[in-house]
Design a protein around this motif. Structure first.
Motif, PDB file in Angstrom:
ATOM      1  N   PRO A  98       0.837  -1.209   0.000  1.00  0.00           N
ATOM      2  CA  PRO A  98       0.000   0.000   0.000  1.00  0.00           C
ATOM      3  C   PRO A  98       0.869   1.255   0.000  1.00  0.00           C
ATOM      4  O   PRO A  98       1.874   1.334   0.706  1.00  0.00           O
ATOM      5  N   GLY A  99       0.455   2.203  -0.817  1.00  0.00           N
ATOM      6  CA  GLY A  99       1.222   3.435  -0.956  1.00  0.00           C
ATOM      7  C   GLY A  99       2.286   3.378  -2.026  1.00  0.00           C
ATOM      8  O   GLY A  99       2.886   4.406  -2.369  1.00  0.00           O
ATOM      9  N   GLY A 100       2.529   2.193  -2.558  1.00  0.00           N
ATOM     10  CA  GLY A 100       3.553   2.032  -3.571  1.00  0.00           C
ATOM     11  C   GLY A 100       3.041   2.346  -4.965  1.00  0.00           C
ATOM     12  O   GLY A 100       1.910   2.823  -5.148  1.00  0.00           O
ATOM     13  N   SER A 101       3.897   2.084  -5.954  1.00  0.00           N
ATOM     14  CA  SER A 101       3.569   2.373  -7.349  1.00  0.00           C
ATOM     15  C   SER A 101       3.786   1.144  -8.210  1.00  0.00           C
ATOM     16  O   SER A 101       4.599   0.271  -7.878  1.00  0.00           O
ATOM     17  N   LEU A 102       3.078   1.137  -9.320  1.00  0.00           N
ATOM     18  CA  LEU A 102       3.187   0.042 -10.270  1.00  0.00           C
ATOM     19  C   LEU A 102       2.844   0.599 -11.639  1.00  0.00           C
ATOM     20  O   LEU A 102       1.951   1.460 -11.752  1.00  0.00           O
ATOM     21  N   ARG A 103       3.528   0.130 -12.655  1.00  0.00           N
ATOM     22  CA  ARG A 103       3.171   0.533 -14.011  1.00  0.00           C
ATOM     23  C   ARG A 103       2.775  -0.693 -14.813  1.00  0.00           C
ATOM     24  O   ARG A 103       3.580  -1.620 -14.983  1.00  0.00           O
ATOM     25  N   LEU A 104       1.571  -0.683 -15.295  1.00  0.00           N
ATOM     26  CA  LEU A 104       1.085  -1.749 -16.164  1.00  0.00           C
ATOM     27  C   LEU A 104       1.295  -1.349 -17.614  1.00  0.00           C
ATOM     28  O   LEU A 104       1.163  -0.177 -17.963  1.00  0.00           O
ATOM     29  N   SER A 105       1.598  -2.343 -18.428  1.00  0.00           N
ATOM     30  CA  SER A 105       1.798  -2.112 -19.853  1.00  0.00           C
ATOM     31  C   SER A 105       0.788  -2.919 -20.651  1.00  0.00           C
ATOM     32  O   SER A 105       0.404  -4.018 -20.256  1.00  0.00           O
ATOM     33  N   CYS A 106       0.399  -2.361 -21.759  1.00  0.00           N
ATOM     34  CA  CYS A 106      -0.500  -3.037 -22.692  1.00  0.00           C
ATOM     35  C   CYS A 106       0.170  -2.975 -24.055  1.00  0.00           C
ATOM     36  O   CYS A 106       0.326  -1.889 -24.624  1.00  0.00           O
ATOM     37  N   ALA A 107       0.605  -4.125 -24.537  1.00  0.00           N
ATOM     38  CA  ALA A 107       1.320  -4.201 -25.810  1.00  0.00           C
ATOM     39  C   ALA A 107       0.365  -4.655 -26.908  1.00  0.00           C
ATOM     40  O   ALA A 107      -0.334  -5.668 -26.744  1.00  0.00           O
ATOM     41  N   ALA A 108       0.350  -3.924 -27.991  1.00  0.00           N
ATOM     42  CA  ALA A 108      -0.521  -4.247 -29.113  1.00  0.00           C
ATOM     43  C   ALA A 108       0.281  -4.852 -30.253  1.00  0.00           C
ATOM     44  O   ALA A 108       1.425  -4.486 -30.497  1.00  0.00           O
ATOM     45  N   SER A 109      -0.355  -5.756 -30.969  1.00  0.00           N
ATOM     46  CA  SER A 109       0.247  -6.338 -32.158  1.00  0.00           C
ATOM     47  C   SER A 109      -0.855  -6.657 -33.146  1.00  0.00           C
ATOM     48  O   SER A 109      -2.038  -6.654 -32.807  1.00  0.00           O
ATOM     49  N   GLY A 110      -0.453  -6.895 -34.376  1.00  0.00           N
ATOM     50  CA  GLY A 110      -1.414  -7.284 -35.401  1.00  0.00           C
ATOM     51  C   GLY A 110      -2.044  -6.122 -36.136  1.00  0.00           C
ATOM     52  O   GLY A 110      -2.650  -6.315 -37.188  1.00  0.00           O
ATOM     53  N   SER A 111      -1.918  -4.927 -35.583  1.00  0.00           N
ATOM     54  CA  SER A 111      -2.520  -3.756 -36.217  1.00  0.00           C
ATOM     55  C   SER A 111      -1.935  -2.508 -35.584  1.00  0.00           C
ATOM     56  O   SER A 111      -1.421  -2.557 -34.464  1.00  0.00           O
ATOM     57  N   THR A 112      -2.026  -1.420 -36.300  1.00  0.00           N
ATOM     58  CA  THR A 112      -1.608  -0.162 -35.715  1.00  0.00           C
ATOM     59  C   THR A 112      -2.531   0.230 -34.567  1.00  0.00           C
ATOM     60  O   THR A 112      -3.723  -0.089 -34.571  1.00  0.00           O
ATOM     61  N   LEU A 113      -1.937   0.922 -33.604  1.00  0.00           N
ATOM     62  CA  LEU A 113      -2.717   1.322 -32.430  1.00  0.00           C
ATOM     63  C   LEU A 113      -3.347   2.701 -32.599  1.00  0.00           C
ATOM     64  O   LEU A 113      -4.240   3.091 -31.846  1.00  0.00           O
ATOM     65  N   ASP A 114      -2.903   3.427 -33.630  1.00  0.00           N
ATOM     66  CA  ASP A 114      -3.202   4.852 -33.749  1.00  0.00           C
ATOM     67  C   ASP A 114      -4.680   5.201 -33.652  1.00  0.00           C
ATOM     68  O   ASP A 114      -5.047   6.225 -33.083  1.00  0.00           O
ATOM     69  N   TYR A 115      -5.540   4.385 -34.212  1.00  0.00           N
ATOM     70  CA  TYR A 115      -6.948   4.763 -34.322  1.00  0.00           C
ATOM     71  C   TYR A 115      -7.820   4.166 -33.229  1.00  0.00           C
ATOM     72  O   TYR A 115      -9.041   4.322 -33.249  1.00  0.00           O
ATOM     73  N   TYR A 116      -7.182   3.499 -32.282  1.00  0.00           N
ATOM     74  CA  TYR A 116      -7.948   2.864 -31.219  1.00  0.00           C
ATOM     75  C   TYR A 116      -7.924   3.682 -29.934  1.00  0.00           C
ATOM     76  O   TYR A 116      -6.918   4.289 -29.584  1.00  0.00           O
ATOM     77  N   ASN A 117      -9.037   3.658 -29.273  1.00  0.00           N
ATOM     78  CA  ASN A 117      -9.140   4.196 -27.931  1.00  0.00           C
ATOM     79  C   ASN A 117      -8.922   3.027 -26.968  1.00  0.00           C
ATOM     80  O   ASN A 117      -9.538   1.974 -27.145  1.00  0.00           O
ATOM     81  N   ILE A 118      -8.052   3.206 -26.004  1.00  0.00           N
ATOM     82  CA  ILE A 118      -7.656   2.101 -25.139  1.00  0.00           C
ATOM     83  C   ILE A 118      -8.139   2.350 -23.716  1.00  0.00           C
ATOM     84  O   ILE A 118      -7.831   3.381 -23.106  1.00  0.00           O
TER      85      ILE A 118
END
Length: 123
Positions: free
Chosen positions: A14-34
């Motif tokens: 508790p009180g700490g930090s964490l960074r989650l990542s979401c990696a995309a493949s198969g298509s460009t990410l540009d036009y997507y809302n995540i």
């Protein structure tokens, strides 16, 4: 077809930090809302935050405001969820999802989902 894979979950105090990542493949990410969703034990999945294709952030969980931020790197096809000052109630499986139409808290509006990553906040 767009594929999403989350990573970065784990055990954090508790009180700490964490960074989650979401990696995309198969298509460009540009036009997507995540969006990032989470499902706590015994509860329904809920929307937390979303980043639009135009780089605007929208919060769907008031408890995340001021603690969580979202960012995207289209060139790397990555979306990040930075979680700061985490609380035990943040414990959940976190999912990223892609919506071509716009940001939304409604799950059914998202076409693509990752498999989820577990975040456990405990001392």
């Amino acid at each position: 077809q767009l594929q999403l894979v989350e990573s970065g979950g784990g055990l954090v105090q508790p009180g700490g930090s964490l960074r989650l990542s979401c990696a995309a493949s198969g298509s460009t990410l540009d036009y997507y809302n995540i969006g990032w969703f989470r499902q706590a034990p015994g509860k329904e999945r809920e929307g937390v935050i979303c980043i639009s294709s135009s780089d605007s952030s929208m919060y769907y969980d008031d408890s995340a405001k001021g603690r969580f931020t979202i960012a995207r790197d289209n060139a790397k096809r990555m979306v990040y969820l930075q979680m700061n000052r985490v609380k035990p109630e943040d414990t959940a499986v976190y999912y990223c999802a892609a919506n071509p139409a716009g940001c939304s808290s409604r799950e059914y509006e998202y076409d693509y989902w990752g498999q989820g990553t577990q975040v456990t906040v405990s001392s």
